[in-house]
Design an enzyme around this catalytic site. Structure first.
Site, mmCIF file in Angstrom:
data_model
loop_
_atom_site.group_PDB
_atom_site.id
_atom_site.type_symbol
_atom_site.label_atom_id
_atom_site.label_comp_id
_atom_site.label_asym_id
_atom_site.label_seq_id
_atom_site.Cartn_x
_atom_site.Cartn_y
_atom_site.Cartn_z
ATOM 1 N N SER A 72 -30.727 -16.572 40.084
ATOM 2 C CA SER A 72 -30.850 -16.151 38.637
ATOM 3 C C SER A 72 -29.338 -17.002 37.713
ATOM 4 O O SER A 72 -29.181 -16.689 36.745
ATOM 5 C CB SER A 72 -29.579 -14.349 38.957
ATOM 6 O OG SER A 72 -28.703 -14.848 39.934
ATOM 7 N N SER A 211 -33.092 -12.665 35.909
ATOM 8 C CA SER A 211 -31.607 -12.474 36.087
ATOM 9 C C SER A 211 -30.834 -11.173 36.694
ATOM 10 O O SER A 211 -31.218 -10.319 34.874
ATOM 11 C CB SER A 211 -30.477 -13.317 35.722
ATOM 12 O OG SER A 211 -29.013 -12.688 35.854
#
Length: 254
Positions: A72, A211
């Site tokens: 992420s 993310s």
């Protein structure tokens, strides 16, 4: 039980064994061959007490190591990076209860921060701080706006690693600092708009389309007391079973 709680428990146990022995038993022992011998458990308690105390102080008030567990924060941080987190960047907190005893600074927009997940404080996330308390945050087609002003974006080529190969890279400017974000190919942008409540913060990952961050309910806004510290440097990269990537050692996290 997290690691800090385990350290406190071990420190308390070692200290009690050492103290009880000194108060009640040490003076009653009879020498054997002219030497007074301590029980093994007391020897261990006396030896490990200062070691555990030093580790607890360093980990609670100075630096704590973490491992990056996901993609992420690519391209700046990758799965397998081991990082040092500055525990004194925003204030000294007591272990376990996380109560702040000394304020040493305030989180700055653009900082990369480790925080405890609000819905499950045993889980740690690492993201970039985007929105401060009271900010109006808007995300439209991967462009971030704070109180109506956009973060400047400039093209920065394409990602050349095996995973996410060819994904677009951009230089994002927050204040006077720049960092690289990645727009993962074939993954949609997640638009968002909200006001950040008082005492809370809004976070986003640098891998913007891959993310799980404050745009989603599983994370949401993060209270100030959940901040662990600022990510400062990479001290190792090792994505098992590959060899360690020594070129990343010492890299400052921007």
């Amino acid at each position: 039980m997290d690691f800090s709680a385990a350290l406190v428990l071990l420190l308390t146990l070692a200290g009690l064994i050492w103290l009880i022995d000194k108060a009640f038993f040490r003076g009653r022992r009879q020498p054997i061959a002219g030497k007074i011998t301590e029980p093994v458990i007391v020897q261990y308690a006396r030896s490990f007490f200062p070691v555990i105390l030093i580790v607890l102080i360093v980990r609670s008030f100075l630096f704590e190591p973490f491992r990056i567990p996901s993609d992420s924060m690519m391209p700046g941080l990758v799965d397998g990076d081991f990082i040092f987190v500055s525990k004194f960047a925003y204030g000294l907190r007591l272990p376990i209860i996380n109560s702040k005893v000394l304020s040493t600074g305030e989180p700055q927009r653009g900082d990369v921060i480790v925080f405890r997940l609000p819905r499950d404080p045993s889980v740690h996330y690492i993201k970039r701080l985007v929105g401060l308390p009271g900010d109006h945050v808007s995300v439209r087609n991967n462009q971030v706006f704070i109180n109506g002003s956009p973060f400047l974006l400039k093209p920065d080529g394409n990602y050349k690693g095996l995973r996410f190969q060819g994904s677009e890279l951009k230089l994002e400017q927050i204040g006077d600092r720049q960092h690289v974000i990645m727009l993962a190919r074939q993954l949609p942008s997640t638009d968002y708009e909200a006001n950040v409540p008082p005492g809370q913060y809004f976070f986003m990952g640098d891998n913007r389309n891959d993310s799980e961050d404050s745009r989603f309910g599983v994370v949401g806004f993060v209270p100030e007391e959940n901040l662990v510290g600022r990510a400062d440097r990479i001290w190792l990269n090792w994505e098992f079973p590959h060899w360690p990537n020594l070129t990343r050692i010492g890299t400052k996290i921007s």
